[in-house]
Design a protein around this motif. Structure first.
Motif, PDB file in Angstrom:
ATOM      1  N   THR A 166       0.817  -1.214   0.000  1.00 35.19           N
ATOM      2  CA  THR A 166       0.000   0.000   0.000  1.00 35.19           C
ATOM      3  C   THR A 166       0.850   1.263   0.000  1.00 35.19           C
ATOM      4  OG1 THR A 166      -0.200  -0.071   2.410  1.00 35.19           O
ATOM      5  CG2 THR A 166      -1.968  -1.120   1.130  1.00 35.19           C
ATOM      6  N   SER A 167       2.103   1.156   0.417  1.00 33.63           N
ATOM      7  CA  SER A 167       3.003   2.308   0.474  1.00 33.63           C
ATOM      8  C   SER A 167       4.122   2.145  -0.546  1.00 33.63           C
ATOM      9  CB  SER A 167       3.608   2.448   1.872  1.00 33.63           C
ATOM     10  OG  SER A 167       4.702   3.346   1.854  1.00 33.63           O
ATOM     11  N   LEU A 168       4.150   3.021  -1.535  1.00 30.75           N
ATOM     12  CA  LEU A 168       5.201   2.950  -2.552  1.00 30.75           C
ATOM     13  C   LEU A 168       6.578   3.108  -1.916  1.00 30.75           C
ATOM     14  CD1 LEU A 168       6.167   2.727  -5.434  1.00 30.75           C
ATOM     15  CD2 LEU A 168       5.691   5.167  -5.715  1.00 30.75           C
ATOM     16  N   LYS A 169       6.688   4.006  -0.962  1.00 34.52           N
ATOM     17  CA  LYS A 169       7.968   4.230  -0.289  1.00 34.52           C
ATOM     18  C   LYS A 169       8.471   2.937   0.356  1.00 34.52           C
ATOM     19  CE  LYS A 169      10.098   7.105   3.269  1.00 34.52           C
ATOM     20  NZ  LYS A 169       9.888   8.155   4.265  1.00 34.52           N
ATOM     21  N   GLU A 170       7.582   2.216   1.029  1.00 33.65           N
ATOM     22  CA  GLU A 170       7.969   0.956   1.679  1.00 33.65           C
ATOM     23  C   GLU A 170       8.307  -0.122   0.646  1.00 33.65           C
ATOM     24  OE1 GLU A 170       8.240   0.070   5.139  1.00 33.65           O
ATOM     25  OE2 GLU A 170       8.338   2.258   5.223  1.00 33.65           O
ATOM     26  N   VAL A 171       7.527  -0.211  -0.415  1.00 35.70           N
ATOM     27  CA  VAL A 171       7.785  -1.211  -1.457  1.00 35.70           C
ATOM     28  C   VAL A 171       9.171  -0.998  -2.058  1.00 35.70           C
ATOM     29  CG1 VAL A 171       7.096  -1.983  -3.770  1.00 35.70           C
ATOM     30  CG2 VAL A 171       5.370  -1.698  -1.984  1.00 35.70           C
ATOM     31  N   LEU A 184      12.266  -3.643  -1.506  1.00 36.55           N
ATOM     32  CA  LEU A 184      12.817  -4.306  -2.690  1.00 36.55           C
ATOM     33  C   LEU A 184      14.315  -4.038  -2.797  1.00 36.55           C
ATOM     34  CD1 LEU A 184      10.138  -3.723  -5.473  1.00 36.55           C
ATOM     35  CD2 LEU A 184      10.885  -5.919  -4.559  1.00 36.55           C
ATOM     36  N   ARG A 185      14.694  -2.774  -2.645  1.00 33.63           N
ATOM     37  CA  ARG A 185      16.114  -2.409  -2.741  1.00 33.63           C
ATOM     38  C   ARG A 185      16.919  -3.138  -1.660  1.00 33.63           C
ATOM     39  NH1 ARG A 185      15.361   2.569  -2.977  1.00 33.63           N
ATOM     40  NH2 ARG A 185      15.264   2.949  -0.757  1.00 33.63           N
ATOM     41  N   ARG A 186      16.457  -3.067  -0.435  1.00 30.19           N
ATOM     42  CA  ARG A 186      17.193  -3.661   0.685  1.00 30.19           C
ATOM     43  C   ARG A 186      17.275  -5.178   0.562  1.00 30.19           C
ATOM     44  NH1 ARG A 186      15.646  -1.757   6.635  1.00 30.19           N
ATOM     45  NH2 ARG A 186      16.487   0.152   5.764  1.00 30.19           N
ATOM     46  N   ASN A 187      16.160  -5.818   0.262  1.00 29.40           N
ATOM     47  CA  ASN A 187      16.156  -7.276   0.221  1.00 29.40           C
ATOM     48  C   ASN A 187      16.916  -7.839  -0.970  1.00 29.40           C
ATOM     49  OD1 ASN A 187      14.750  -7.334   2.612  1.00 29.40           O
ATOM     50  ND2 ASN A 187      12.759  -7.642   1.663  1.00 29.40           N
ATOM     51  N   PHE A 188      16.850  -7.174  -2.134  1.00 28.27           N
ATOM     52  CA  PHE A 188      17.677  -7.636  -3.251  1.00 28.27           C
ATOM     53  C   PHE A 188      19.157  -7.518  -2.884  1.00 28.27           C
ATOM     54  CE2 PHE A 188      14.185  -7.836  -6.324  1.00 28.27           C
ATOM     55  CZ  PHE A 188      14.624  -8.858  -7.155  1.00 28.27           C
ATOM     56  N   LYS A 189      19.537  -6.449  -2.223  1.00 29.14           N
ATOM     57  CA  LYS A 189      20.943  -6.291  -1.826  1.00 29.14           C
ATOM     58  C   LYS A 189      21.345  -7.340  -0.797  1.00 29.14           C
ATOM     59  CE  LYS A 189      21.619  -1.482  -3.064  1.00 29.14           C
ATOM     60  NZ  LYS A 189      21.948  -0.129  -2.605  1.00 29.14           N
ATOM     61  N   ASP A 190      20.452  -7.665   0.144  1.00 31.14           N
ATOM     62  CA  ASP A 190      20.754  -8.680   1.156  1.00 31.14           C
ATOM     63  C   ASP A 190      20.928 -10.064   0.537  1.00 31.14           C
ATOM     64  OD1 ASP A 190      20.633  -6.807   3.166  1.00 31.14           O
ATOM     65  OD2 ASP A 190      18.681  -7.450   3.938  1.00 31.14           O
ATOM     66  N   VAL A 191      20.051 -10.413  -0.404  1.00 31.43           N
ATOM     67  CA  VAL A 191      20.051 -11.761  -0.967  1.00 31.43           C
ATOM     68  C   VAL A 191      20.943 -11.868  -2.200  1.00 31.43           C
ATOM     69  CG1 VAL A 191      18.611 -13.566  -2.011  1.00 31.43           C
ATOM     70  CG2 VAL A 191      17.758 -12.271  -0.040  1.00 31.43           C
ATOM     71  N   TYR A 192      20.854 -10.899  -3.117  1.00 29.97           N
ATOM     72  CA  TYR A 192      21.561 -10.973  -4.397  1.00 29.97           C
ATOM     73  C   TYR A 192      22.818 -10.107  -4.470  1.00 29.97           C
ATOM     74  CZ  TYR A 192      17.826 -13.760  -6.388  1.00 29.97           C
ATOM     75  OH  TYR A 192      16.944 -14.771  -6.662  1.00 29.97           O
ATOM     76  N   ASN A 193      23.099  -9.344  -3.424  1.00 28.25           N
ATOM     77  CA  ASN A 193      24.264  -8.462  -3.399  1.00 28.25           C
ATOM     78  C   ASN A 193      24.227  -7.392  -4.489  1.00 28.25           C
ATOM     79  OD1 ASN A 193      25.954  -9.423  -1.224  1.00 28.25           O
ATOM     80  ND2 ASN A 193      26.157 -11.296  -2.424  1.00 28.25           N
ATOM     81  N   ARG A 194      23.031  -7.020  -4.907  1.00 27.53           N
ATOM     82  CA  ARG A 194      22.864  -5.980  -5.924  1.00 27.53           C
ATOM     83  C   ARG A 194      21.406  -5.540  -5.911  1.00 27.53           C
ATOM     84  NH1 ARG A 194      19.899  -8.230  -9.876  1.00 27.53           N
ATOM     85  NH2 ARG A 194      20.019 -10.471 -10.163  1.00 27.53           N
ATOM     86  N   GLU A 195      21.152  -4.421  -6.554  1.00 29.08           N
ATOM     87  CA  GLU A 195      19.771  -3.980  -6.713  1.00 29.08           C
ATOM     88  C   GLU A 195      19.123  -4.809  -7.822  1.00 29.08           C
ATOM     89  OE1 GLU A 195      17.085  -0.014  -6.774  1.00 29.08           O
ATOM     90  OE2 GLU A 195      19.138  -0.020  -6.029  1.00 29.08           O
ATOM     91  N   GLY A 196      17.866  -5.132  -7.664  1.00 28.31           N
ATOM     92  CA  GLY A 196      17.151  -5.899  -8.678  1.00 28.31           C
ATOM     93  C   GLY A 196      16.878  -5.065  -9.916  1.00 28.31           C
TER      94      GLY A 196
END
Length: 130
Positions: A93-98, A102-114
């Motif tokens: 519901t919040s674009l800011k949170e989405v 997304l940025r944080r979790n892609f960096k945590d898991v994939y070591n890069r931005e999606g």
């Protein structure tokens, strides 16, 4: 014909999102090379990678494999509310949170931005999850 298919796929996926997140998905789609695909999103969400801390991790490590249930951050132990908008209407519901997660979790898991394609595929998977 391709643009009609993209519009139908996007519209059906956006029903679970706020208008701002829906607009974001449309923006991502213009940057992506293919229509978003929930199966591709699920593959990204469940794939184990060597994360930024040097250990194997996947999105499911914290969110679990059932997105209608709560998850738990593997590093902090913090409880994470259900990711599925069907189980948790506050999700997407919040674009800011989405964008932030997304940025944080892609960096945590994939070591890069999606990429736009990856973000759209993952969001499509989450939105259709029931």
């Amino acid at each position: 014909m391709k643009s009609i298919l993209i519009a139908v796929v996007c519209a059906s996926s956006l029903m679970a999102a706020s208008p701002e997140v829906g607009n974001y998905m449309q923006q991502l789609q213009t940057e992506a090379s293919e229509p978003f695909d929930a199966a591709r999103g699920e593959a990204l969400f469940t794939a184990e990678q060597i994360g930024k801390k040097g250990t194997k991790i996947a999105c499911t490590s914290c969110h679990g494999s059932d997105l209608t249930q709560k998850g738990k951050n593997v590093n902090t132990g913090k409880i994470i509310d259900a990711l599925s908008p069907g189980a948790n209407p506050a999700r997407l519901t919040s674009l800011k949170e989405v964008k932030k997660w997304l940025r944080r979790n892609f960096k945590d898991v994939y070591n890069r931005e999606g990429t736009a394609q990856e973000k759209g595929d993952v969001l499509t998977y989450i939105m259709q999850y029931r």
